[in-house]
Design a protein around this motif. Sequence first.
Motif, PDB file in Angstrom:
ATOM      1  N   GLN A   1      16.932  11.060 -36.542  1.00 45.36           N
ATOM      2  CA  GLN A   1      17.457  11.367 -35.217  1.00 45.36           C
ATOM      3  C   GLN A   1      18.691  12.252 -35.303  1.00 45.36           C
ATOM      4  OE1 GLN A   1      17.788   8.287 -32.286  1.00 45.36           O
ATOM      5  NE2 GLN A   1      16.012   7.158 -33.051  1.00 45.36           N
TER       6      GLN A   1
ATOM      7  N   THR B   1      19.091  15.889 -33.660  1.00 41.42           N
ATOM      8  CA  THR B   1      20.196  16.134 -32.736  1.00 41.42           C
ATOM      9  C   THR B   1      20.914  17.425 -33.092  1.00 41.42           C
ATOM     10  OG1 THR B   1      20.513  13.750 -32.435  1.00 41.42           O
ATOM     11  CG2 THR B   1      22.317  15.170 -31.748  1.00 41.42           C
TER      12      THR B   1
ATOM     13  N   ARG C   1      12.695  10.262 -33.191  1.00 39.84           N
ATOM     14  CA  ARG C   1      13.025  11.677 -33.351  1.00 39.84           C
ATOM     15  C   ARG C   1      12.367  12.520 -32.261  1.00 39.84           C
ATOM     16  NH1 ARG C   1      12.622  15.405 -38.863  1.00 39.84           N
ATOM     17  NH2 ARG C   1      13.399  17.318 -37.881  1.00 39.84           N
TER      18      ARG C   1
ATOM     19  N   VAL D   1      14.423  12.315 -29.142  1.00 43.55           N
ATOM     20  CA  VAL D   1      15.623  13.157 -29.253  1.00 43.55           C
ATOM     21  C   VAL D   1      15.262  14.625 -29.034  1.00 43.55           C
ATOM     22  CG1 VAL D   1      17.414  13.967 -30.834  1.00 43.55           C
ATOM     23  CG2 VAL D   1      16.838  11.543 -30.754  1.00 43.55           C
TER      24      VAL D   1
ATOM     25  N   LYS E   1      25.456  11.942 -27.929  1.00 45.33           N
ATOM     26  CA  LYS E   1      24.474  11.439 -28.894  1.00 45.33           C
ATOM     27  C   LYS E   1      24.866  11.825 -30.313  1.00 45.33           C
ATOM     28  CE  LYS E   1      20.537  10.214 -30.874  1.00 45.33           C
ATOM     29  NZ  LYS E   1      20.389   8.828 -31.391  1.00 45.33           N
TER      30      LYS E   1
END
Length: 205
Positions: free
Chosen positions: A20, A24, A80, A83, A120
């Motif tokens: 993740q 990001t 993932r 995201v 995030k």
Amino acid sequence: MASSKKSGYDAAGVQELLYQALETEIGGIEIYTHALKNVQNDDLRREWEEYLEQTRRHRQILLEVFRSLGLDPEVRTAGREVVAHLGASLVEAIDKARSDADPAAAQIVAGECVVLAETKDHANWELIGQLVKHGQGDAIDVLRHAHEQVEDEEDHHLYHSTGWTRELWIEALGMQAVLPPPEEVRDVETKIGAARAEQSRDRMM
């Protein structure tokens, strides 16, 4: 990766966090690239150009972590994918504002999207910091090296972008804004510092 019994962490959970975190940073590159097209304030433009370059470097740091830990950076987990979807939605929102809204409003939308993405991103690195603080083993040493390179910059990204977006909104409301924001002037890098900077804004007008 070391076992959870010896290291004090769950290896599968760490892998999910890293997937993740990488996604990001990948999304962050796109978000800044598109957000810069909405920027009207020259100081903010310079700020985001710097953040874009730092985000590209953070992506490379994470890819080095993946190589060191023997992880495949192409693996797509359910988390993932979420995201990635959120990142694409923020890019879409930035572009929609640029086509539909006036330039000042489009700049605010870009700021809001940057803050959402950086929230995030900052959370990811805070969690990596928790692993570094409480975990043990070779994998933790790899994460520690990465965290030391990134932590201060991520604090800067979130707190300064939040200040910029707040002040742009205040300006849009017809009130006196502090631009660059107090967070920028004071160069804050902590949550407490950001709170103090915001409290000081009335004295800076």
